[in-house]
Design a protein around this motif. Structure first.
Motif, PDB file in Angstrom:
ATOM      1  N   ALA A  45      37.296  53.077  46.232  1.00 52.75           N
ATOM      2  CA  ALA A  45      36.327  52.180  45.706  1.00 52.75           C
ATOM      3  C   ALA A  45      36.543  50.652  46.071  1.00 52.75           C
ATOM      4  CB  ALA A  45      36.190  52.361  44.160  1.00 52.75           C
ATOM      5  N   GLU A  46      35.520  49.916  45.815  1.00 52.18           N
ATOM      6  CA  GLU A  46      35.871  48.619  46.548  1.00 52.18           C
ATOM      7  C   GLU A  46      34.649  47.563  45.864  1.00 52.18           C
ATOM      8  OE1 GLU A  46      35.427  46.193  50.850  1.00 52.18           O
ATOM      9  OE2 GLU A  46      34.320  48.066  50.320  1.00 52.18           O
ATOM     10  N   PHE A  47      35.102  46.373  45.176  1.00 49.11           N
ATOM     11  CA  PHE A  47      34.470  45.392  44.825  1.00 49.11           C
ATOM     12  C   PHE A  47      34.045  44.510  46.015  1.00 49.11           C
ATOM     13  CE2 PHE A  47      33.836  41.122  42.904  1.00 49.11           C
ATOM     14  CZ  PHE A  47      32.606  41.236  42.367  1.00 49.11           C
ATOM     15  N   GLU A  72      37.640  48.251  39.773  1.00 48.98           N
ATOM     16  CA  GLU A  72      36.782  47.340  40.361  1.00 48.98           C
ATOM     17  C   GLU A  72      35.862  46.518  39.586  1.00 48.98           C
ATOM     18  OE1 GLU A  72      37.235  47.092  43.359  1.00 48.98           O
ATOM     19  OE2 GLU A  72      38.574  49.060  43.625  1.00 48.98           O
ATOM     20  N   TYR A  73      35.704  46.984  38.444  1.00 44.92           N
ATOM     21  CA  TYR A  73      34.662  46.140  37.444  1.00 44.92           C
ATOM     22  C   TYR A  73      35.377  45.144  36.856  1.00 44.92           C
ATOM     23  CZ  TYR A  73      31.269  45.004  33.706  1.00 44.92           C
ATOM     24  OH  TYR A  73      30.225  44.262  33.214  1.00 44.92           O
ATOM     25  N   THR A  74      36.837  45.429  36.665  1.00 45.19           N
ATOM     26  CA  THR A  74      37.649  44.270  36.238  1.00 45.19           C
ATOM     27  C   THR A  74      37.657  43.153  37.408  1.00 45.19           C
ATOM     28  OG1 THR A  74      39.033  45.872  35.011  1.00 45.19           O
ATOM     29  CG2 THR A  74      40.119  43.817  35.556  1.00 45.19           C
ATOM     30  N   HIS A  75      37.911  43.429  38.610  1.00 44.95           N
ATOM     31  CA  HIS A  75      37.621  42.627  39.802  1.00 44.95           C
ATOM     32  C   HIS A  75      36.421  41.785  39.631  1.00 44.95           C
ATOM     33  CE1 HIS A  75      41.148  43.569  41.730  1.00 44.95           C
ATOM     34  NE2 HIS A  75      40.735  44.724  42.537  1.00 44.95           N
ATOM     35  N   PHE A 109      44.243  34.631  45.861  1.00 44.28           N
ATOM     36  CA  PHE A 109      45.460  35.650  45.439  1.00 44.28           C
ATOM     37  C   PHE A 109      45.517  36.734  46.640  1.00 44.28           C
ATOM     38  CE2 PHE A 109      45.169  35.203  40.485  1.00 44.28           C
ATOM     39  CZ  PHE A 109      45.759  33.948  40.662  1.00 44.28           C
ATOM     40  N   ARG A 110      44.525  37.163  47.268  1.00 40.57           N
ATOM     41  CA  ARG A 110      44.615  37.905  48.325  1.00 40.57           C
ATOM     42  C   ARG A 110      45.225  37.410  49.382  1.00 40.57           C
ATOM     43  NH1 ARG A 110      40.504  42.407  48.228  1.00 40.57           N
ATOM     44  NH2 ARG A 110      41.392  43.321  46.479  1.00 40.57           N
ATOM     45  N   ARG A 111      45.146  35.877  49.625  1.00 37.29           N
ATOM     46  CA  ARG A 111      45.874  35.249  50.892  1.00 37.29           C
ATOM     47  C   ARG A 111      47.613  35.116  50.529  1.00 37.29           C
ATOM     48  NH1 ARG A 111      40.858  32.362  50.917  1.00 37.29           N
ATOM     49  NH2 ARG A 111      41.950  30.553  49.436  1.00 37.29           N
ATOM     50  N   LYS A 112      47.624  34.701  49.373  1.00 39.80           N
ATOM     51  CA  LYS A 112      48.994  34.477  48.649  1.00 39.80           C
ATOM     52  C   LYS A 112      49.834  35.602  48.705  1.00 39.80           C
ATOM     53  CE  LYS A 112      49.151  30.406  46.241  1.00 39.80           C
ATOM     54  NZ  LYS A 112      48.916  29.689  44.875  1.00 39.80           N
ATOM     55  N   PHE A 113      49.393  36.711  48.166  1.00 43.51           N
ATOM     56  CA  PHE A 113      50.265  37.912  47.410  1.00 43.51           C
ATOM     57  C   PHE A 113      49.988  39.189  48.490  1.00 43.51           C
ATOM     58  CE2 PHE A 113      49.403  35.130  44.031  1.00 43.51           C
ATOM     59  CZ  PHE A 113      50.583  34.599  43.586  1.00 43.51           C
ATOM     60  N   SER A 114      50.970  40.012  48.187  1.00 42.42           N
ATOM     61  CA  SER A 114      50.793  41.378  48.809  1.00 42.42           C
ATOM     62  C   SER A 114      50.061  42.214  47.966  1.00 42.42           C
ATOM     63  CB  SER A 114      52.198  42.044  49.115  1.00 42.42           C
ATOM     64  OG  SER A 114      52.753  42.193  47.787  1.00 42.42           O
ATOM     65  N   TYR A 116      45.829  39.588  40.127  1.00 40.63           N
ATOM     66  CA  TYR A 116      44.504  40.323  39.856  1.00 40.63           C
ATOM     67  C   TYR A 116      44.473  42.041  40.137  1.00 40.63           C
ATOM     68  CZ  TYR A 116      41.471  36.225  38.939  1.00 40.63           C
ATOM     69  OH  TYR A 116      41.144  35.109  38.234  1.00 40.63           O
ATOM     70  N   GLU A 117      45.301  42.135  41.210  1.00 44.03           N
ATOM     71  CA  GLU A 117      45.403  43.670  41.304  1.00 44.03           C
ATOM     72  C   GLU A 117      46.133  44.282  40.112  1.00 44.03           C
ATOM     73  OE1 GLU A 117      43.908  45.679  43.269  1.00 44.03           O
ATOM     74  OE2 GLU A 117      42.897  44.081  44.359  1.00 44.03           O
ATOM     75  N   MET A 118      47.064  43.687  39.613  1.00 38.74           N
ATOM     76  CA  MET A 118      47.987  44.053  38.680  1.00 38.74           C
ATOM     77  C   MET A 118      47.244  44.075  37.193  1.00 38.74           C
ATOM     78  SD  MET A 118      51.626  42.140  39.850  1.00 38.74           S
ATOM     79  CE  MET A 118      52.256  41.703  38.096  1.00 38.74           C
ATOM     80  N   GLN A 119      46.388  43.285  37.148  1.00 34.83           N
ATOM     81  CA  GLN A 119      45.561  43.212  36.004  1.00 34.83           C
ATOM     82  C   GLN A 119      44.458  44.371  35.961  1.00 34.83           C
ATOM     83  OE1 GLN A 119      42.631  39.871  35.677  1.00 34.83           O
ATOM     84  NE2 GLN A 119      42.799  40.042  33.495  1.00 34.83           N
TER      85      GLN A 119
END
Length: 144
Positions: free
Chosen positions: A57-59, A92-95, A106-111, A117-120
Motif C-alpha cells: 500500500a502507498e499514500f 496509510e490513512y495515518t500518513h 522526514f523522508r529526506r532526513k531519516f531512514s 511518521y513511519e514509526m507513528q
C-alpha cells in the motif's frame, strides 16, 4: 486474497477508519486497487520491478501536495489476509492525517525505520483488531 475479497473488506472497514481517526486537512483519500506499483507509475499494466512482490500500500504524498487530491493505493496481489489489509489501510490513512510538508522533510532526513511518521503509522497499525466498549471489532467485518 482476491481483489473482490479485498474490496469487500475495504467497503466495510474504510468508512469506520475514517470515522474513528477523523478527517485530515484535505478531502478523504480515495482508495484504488492496483496489480503492481510499477504498473501504476508507468501506465503499463505489465510493468514489474524490484518492489513488485513487497509493495502492499502507498499514500501518494506528492500528488496530495501538488494537487490537493489524496489517494491510497492498495497493491492487491501482495495482501496476505484481512489483518494485512487493515494494517496497511490504517498505516496509510495515518500518513494522510500527518503534516505533508513534514512528511516529505522526514523522508529526506531519516531512514524508513527512524522516520517519526513511519514509526507513528506503524504504531497505529496495532489498532487493526481494536474493539469498542462493548467488545465489538471496530474494523473487522463480522462473519455471517
Amino acid at each position: 486474497m482476491t481483489q473482490d475479497e479485498i474490496q469487500d473488506i475495504i467497503d466495510y472497514a474504510y468508512p469506520r477508519i475514517k470515522n474513528y481517526y477523523g478527517k485530515g486537512k484535505l478531502d478523504y483519500p480515495k482508495i484504488e486497487l492496483w496489480n503492481d506499483i510499477y504498473a501504476r507509475l508507468s501506465g503499463d499494466p505489465e510493468a514489474r520491478g524490484e518492489a513488485s512482490k513487497s509493495s502492499k500500500a502507498e499514500f501518494d504524498v506528492d500528488r496530495a501536495i501538488e494537487t490537493g487530491k489524496t489517494y491510497i493505493y492498495i497493491y492487491f496481489p501482495n495482501v496476505k489476509d484481512e489483518e494485512d489489509l487493515l494494517r496497511s489501510l490504517i498505516h496509510e490513512y495515518t500518513h494522510y492525517l500527518q503534516d505533508l510538508t513534514k512528511f516529505k522533510e522526514f523522508r529526506r532526513k531519516f531512514s524508513y525505520d527512524k522516520d517519526p511518521y513511519e514509526m507513528q503509522s506503524k504504531e497505529a497499525e496495532k489498532d487493526w483488531n481494536k474493539k469498542d466498549d462493548e467488545g465489538n471489532y471496530l474494523f473487522i467485518k463480522p462473519k455471517g
